[in-house]
Design a protein around this motif. Structure first.
Motif, PDB file in Angstrom:
ATOM      1  N   PRO A 120      -6.497  40.833  36.855  1.00  0.00           N
ATOM      2  CA  PRO A 120      -8.049  40.860  37.017  1.00  0.00           C
ATOM      3  C   PRO A 120      -7.969  40.061  38.584  1.00  0.00           C
ATOM      4  O   PRO A 120      -7.161  39.359  39.006  1.00  0.00           O
ATOM      5  CB  PRO A 120      -8.495  39.588  35.924  1.00  0.00           C
ATOM      6  CG  PRO A 120      -7.457  39.598  34.926  1.00  0.00           C
ATOM      7  CD  PRO A 120      -6.100  40.072  35.529  1.00  0.00           C
ATOM      8  N   GLY A 121      -9.305  40.534  39.082  1.00  0.00           N
ATOM      9  CA  GLY A 121      -9.496  40.096  40.154  1.00  0.00           C
ATOM     10  C   GLY A 121     -10.513  40.958  41.121  1.00  0.00           C
ATOM     11  O   GLY A 121     -10.733  42.065  40.635  1.00  0.00           O
ATOM     12  N   GLU A 122     -11.103  40.551  41.937  1.00  0.00           N
ATOM     13  CA  GLU A 122     -12.025  41.238  42.848  1.00  0.00           C
ATOM     14  C   GLU A 122     -12.190  41.048  44.238  1.00  0.00           C
ATOM     15  O   GLU A 122     -12.166  39.704  44.571  1.00  0.00           O
ATOM     16  CB  GLU A 122     -13.591  41.186  42.451  1.00  0.00           C
ATOM     17  CG  GLU A 122     -14.746  41.810  42.920  1.00  0.00           C
ATOM     18  CD  GLU A 122     -15.860  41.814  42.387  1.00  0.00           C
ATOM     19  OE1 GLU A 122     -16.316  42.648  41.442  1.00  0.00           O
ATOM     20  OE2 GLU A 122     -16.694  40.695  42.534  1.00  0.00           O
ATOM     21  N   PHE A 123     -11.973  41.902  45.155  1.00  0.00           N
ATOM     22  CA  PHE A 123     -11.798  41.411  46.646  1.00  0.00           C
ATOM     23  C   PHE A 123     -12.575  42.302  47.410  1.00  0.00           C
ATOM     24  O   PHE A 123     -12.432  43.531  47.143  1.00  0.00           O
ATOM     25  CB  PHE A 123     -10.056  41.599  47.185  1.00  0.00           C
ATOM     26  CG  PHE A 123      -9.517  40.625  46.204  1.00  0.00           C
ATOM     27  CD1 PHE A 123      -8.959  39.393  46.600  1.00  0.00           C
ATOM     28  CD2 PHE A 123      -8.746  40.898  44.966  1.00  0.00           C
ATOM     29  CE1 PHE A 123      -8.192  38.260  46.034  1.00  0.00           C
ATOM     30  CE2 PHE A 123      -7.951  40.108  44.161  1.00  0.00           C
ATOM     31  CZ  PHE A 123      -7.653  38.982  44.946  1.00  0.00           C
ATOM     32  N   ASP A 124     -12.987  41.806  48.540  1.00  0.00           N
ATOM     33  CA  ASP A 124     -13.772  42.431  49.479  1.00  0.00           C
ATOM     34  C   ASP A 124     -12.941  42.524  50.951  1.00  0.00           C
ATOM     35  O   ASP A 124     -12.145  41.573  51.064  1.00  0.00           O
ATOM     36  CB  ASP A 124     -15.086  41.894  50.033  1.00  0.00           C
ATOM     37  CG  ASP A 124     -16.075  41.815  48.890  1.00  0.00           C
ATOM     38  OD1 ASP A 124     -16.210  42.699  48.344  1.00  0.00           O
ATOM     39  OD2 ASP A 124     -16.776  40.766  48.564  1.00  0.00           O
ATOM     40  N   GLN A 142     -15.263  47.324  52.055  1.00  0.00           N
ATOM     41  CA  GLN A 142     -14.904  47.933  50.669  1.00  0.00           C
ATOM     42  C   GLN A 142     -14.516  46.837  49.626  1.00  0.00           C
ATOM     43  O   GLN A 142     -14.081  45.636  50.035  1.00  0.00           O
ATOM     44  CB  GLN A 142     -13.697  48.804  50.689  1.00  0.00           C
ATOM     45  CG  GLN A 142     -13.959  49.889  51.821  1.00  0.00           C
ATOM     46  CD  GLN A 142     -12.564  50.795  52.077  1.00  0.00           C
ATOM     47  OE1 GLN A 142     -11.571  50.728  51.497  1.00  0.00           O
ATOM     48  NE2 GLN A 142     -12.885  51.699  53.125  1.00  0.00           N
ATOM     49  N   ARG A 143     -14.852  47.032  48.480  1.00  0.00           N
ATOM     50  CA  ARG A 143     -14.567  46.082  47.402  1.00  0.00           C
ATOM     51  C   ARG A 143     -13.672  46.957  46.432  1.00  0.00           C
ATOM     52  O   ARG A 143     -14.028  48.017  46.054  1.00  0.00           O
ATOM     53  CB  ARG A 143     -15.945  45.690  46.740  1.00  0.00           C
ATOM     54  CG  ARG A 143     -15.722  44.825  45.397  1.00  0.00           C
ATOM     55  CD  ARG A 143     -16.934  44.440  44.952  1.00  0.00           C
ATOM     56  NE  ARG A 143     -17.228  43.144  45.872  1.00  0.00           N
ATOM     57  CZ  ARG A 143     -18.381  42.430  45.818  1.00  0.00           C
ATOM     58  NH1 ARG A 143     -19.202  42.816  45.060  1.00  0.00           N
ATOM     59  NH2 ARG A 143     -18.891  41.692  46.806  1.00  0.00           N
ATOM     60  N   TYR A 144     -12.607  46.090  45.997  1.00  0.00           N
ATOM     61  CA  TYR A 144     -12.081  46.554  44.903  1.00  0.00           C
ATOM     62  C   TYR A 144     -12.023  45.586  43.651  1.00  0.00           C
ATOM     63  O   TYR A 144     -11.721  44.306  43.890  1.00  0.00           O
ATOM     64  CB  TYR A 144     -10.401  46.664  45.308  1.00  0.00           C
ATOM     65  CG  TYR A 144     -10.128  47.649  46.329  1.00  0.00           C
ATOM     66  CD1 TYR A 144      -9.321  48.796  45.829  1.00  0.00           C
ATOM     67  CD2 TYR A 144     -10.418  47.931  47.549  1.00  0.00           C
ATOM     68  CE1 TYR A 144      -9.038  50.152  46.600  1.00  0.00           C
ATOM     69  CE2 TYR A 144     -10.283  49.025  48.443  1.00  0.00           C
ATOM     70  CZ  TYR A 144      -9.561  50.091  48.100  1.00  0.00           C
ATOM     71  OH  TYR A 144      -9.473  50.999  48.800  1.00  0.00           O
ATOM     72  N   THR A 145     -11.978  46.062  42.463  1.00  0.00           N
ATOM     73  CA  THR A 145     -12.241  45.132  41.357  1.00  0.00           C
ATOM     74  C   THR A 145     -11.331  45.773  40.270  1.00  0.00           C
ATOM     75  O   THR A 145     -11.440  46.809  39.748  1.00  0.00           O
ATOM     76  CB  THR A 145     -13.654  45.218  40.797  1.00  0.00           C
ATOM     77  OG1 THR A 145     -14.368  45.052  41.834  1.00  0.00           O
ATOM     78  CG2 THR A 145     -13.917  44.313  39.796  1.00  0.00           C
ATOM     79  N   HIS A 146     -10.422  44.887  39.854  1.00  0.00           N
ATOM     80  CA  HIS A 146      -9.652  45.243  38.367  1.00  0.00           C
ATOM     81  C   HIS A 146     -10.482  45.422  37.204  1.00  0.00           C
ATOM     82  O   HIS A 146     -11.402  44.615  37.074  1.00  0.00           O
ATOM     83  CB  HIS A 146      -8.727  44.205  38.241  1.00  0.00           C
ATOM     84  CG  HIS A 146      -7.998  44.280  36.986  1.00  0.00           C
ATOM     85  ND1 HIS A 146      -7.016  45.023  36.883  1.00  0.00           N
ATOM     86  CD2 HIS A 146      -8.259  43.807  35.728  1.00  0.00           C
ATOM     87  CE1 HIS A 146      -6.250  44.932  35.515  1.00  0.00           C
ATOM     88  NE2 HIS A 146      -7.076  44.263  34.885  1.00  0.00           N
ATOM     89  N   LEU A 147     -10.190  46.641  36.462  1.00  0.00           N
ATOM     90  CA  LEU A 147     -11.086  47.163  35.412  1.00  0.00           C
ATOM     91  C   LEU A 147     -10.283  46.676  34.151  1.00  0.00           C
ATOM     92  O   LEU A 147     -11.082  46.590  33.015  1.00  0.00           O
ATOM     93  CB  LEU A 147     -11.701  48.098  35.614  1.00  0.00           C
ATOM     94  CG  LEU A 147     -12.772  48.510  36.577  1.00  0.00           C
ATOM     95  CD1 LEU A 147     -13.197  50.009  36.719  1.00  0.00           C
ATOM     96  CD2 LEU A 147     -14.002  47.779  36.631  1.00  0.00           C
ATOM     97  N   GLY A 148      -8.961  47.039  34.076  1.00  0.00           N
ATOM     98  CA  GLY A 148      -8.392  46.898  32.892  1.00  0.00           C
ATOM     99  C   GLY A 148      -6.979  47.522  33.101  1.00  0.00           C
ATOM    100  O   GLY A 148      -6.634  48.125  34.034  1.00  0.00           O
ATOM    101  N   ARG A 149      -6.168  47.178  32.285  1.00  0.00           N
ATOM    102  CA  ARG A 149      -4.764  47.802  32.235  1.00  0.00           C
ATOM    103  C   ARG A 149      -4.907  49.078  31.179  1.00  0.00           C
ATOM    104  O   ARG A 149      -5.830  49.445  30.430  1.00  0.00           O
ATOM    105  CB  ARG A 149      -3.551  46.806  31.487  1.00  0.00           C
ATOM    106  CG  ARG A 149      -3.547  45.476  32.168  1.00  0.00           C
ATOM    107  CD  ARG A 149      -2.529  45.544  33.201  1.00  0.00           C
ATOM    108  NE  ARG A 149      -1.179  46.227  32.966  1.00  0.00           N
ATOM    109  CZ  ARG A 149       0.093  45.619  32.981  1.00  0.00           C
ATOM    110  NH1 ARG A 149       0.022  44.440  33.021  1.00  0.00           N
ATOM    111  NH2 ARG A 149       0.700  46.589  32.804  1.00  0.00           N
ATOM    112  N   THR A 150      -3.967  50.088  31.512  1.00  0.00           N
ATOM    113  CA  THR A 150      -3.894  51.234  30.977  1.00  0.00           C
ATOM    114  C   THR A 150      -2.352  51.373  30.338  1.00  0.00           C
ATOM    115  O   THR A 150      -1.613  50.273  30.541  1.00  0.00           O
ATOM    116  CB  THR A 150      -4.275  52.404  31.856  1.00  0.00           C
ATOM    117  OG1 THR A 150      -3.240  52.678  32.579  1.00  0.00           O
ATOM    118  CG2 THR A 150      -5.406  52.566  32.214  1.00  0.00           C
ATOM    119  N   ASP A 151      -1.840  52.260  29.557  1.00  0.00           N
ATOM    120  CA  ASP A 151      -0.721  52.338  28.860  1.00  0.00           C
ATOM    121  C   ASP A 151       0.343  52.392  30.429  1.00  0.00           C
ATOM    122  O   ASP A 151       1.563  51.941  30.048  1.00  0.00           O
ATOM    123  CB  ASP A 151      -0.595  53.586  28.209  1.00  0.00           C
ATOM    124  CG  ASP A 151      -1.298  53.414  27.007  1.00  0.00           C
ATOM    125  OD1 ASP A 151      -1.385  52.190  26.419  1.00  0.00           O
ATOM    126  OD2 ASP A 151      -1.431  54.411  26.280  1.00  0.00           O
TER     127      ASP A 151
END
Length: 186
Positions: A120-124, A142-151
């Motif tokens: 998890p995290g959110e960064f500008d 720009q902003r990057y935000t963790h949304l979740g894990r996948t397989d």
């Protein structure tokens, strides 16, 4: 230990393809790639990307060709100072990464640095954005935000201005799907 592989994306946005030899190691990424597209006009590019510690951009060399001719760019970041072909770019002071237009590869650096494909995290960020095929460098927030894990990796939201897209990354933090922009080929 370094991992080298060839990645190829179908780039929907440009109606073309991008292929890149990508080498990742502890906190580093280097790549040599080529891309062709037909939108907004036919073009091809070649690039070499070098990062330093924490996958921070050190140098991006790009050659672009379209109907108007051939352009070259040598973009460097040394000690936090950016230059384009030796010309200072003070508007990029504080930027850590480049973002090569129509290329899914350069979305990887901030994701790897902050492990956003796994945690998890959110960064500008302030990015050195390089439009293709024009190569006129400009600052981009720009902003990057963790949304979740996948397989096999994770999902990360990319946002810049009014644009948003939920990208899928593999377990190594490399783009699999950038909706509406690119999709990696198996």
């Amino acid at each position: 230990m370094a991992d080298e592989r060839m990645l190829t994306w179908s780039v929907e946005e440009s109606g073309g393809f991008e292929s890149s030899w990508v080498v990742t190691g502890p906190g580093t990424l280097t790549a040599r790639g080529r891309a062709v597209g037909v939108r907004p006009e036919p073009y091809w590019i070649e690039y070499v990307l070098e990062t330093g510690r924490d996958c921070a951009t050190r140098r991006l060399r790009v050659t672009a060709e379209d109907a108007s001719g051939t352009r070259r760019l040598d973009l460097r970041c040394e000690g936090g100072r950016w230059t384009a072909d030796g010309r200072p770019l003070p508007e990029l002071d504080g930027a850590v990464d480049c973002d090569l237009g129509r290329s899914p590869l350069t979305n990887t650096m901030p994701v790897l640095r902050h492990r956003l494909h796994r945690e998890p995290g959110e960064f500008d960020f302030l990015m050195a954005f390089v439009p293709v095929p024009g190569l006129n460098v400009r600052a981009s927030r720009q902003r990057y935000t963790h949304l979740g894990r996948t397989d096999g990796g994770g999902r990360v939201r990319y946002a810049s201005g009014d644009f948003r897209s939920d990208l899928e990354f593999d377990q190594d933090g490399l783009v699999l799907v950038y909706p509406g922009i690119a999709r990696r080929l198996p």
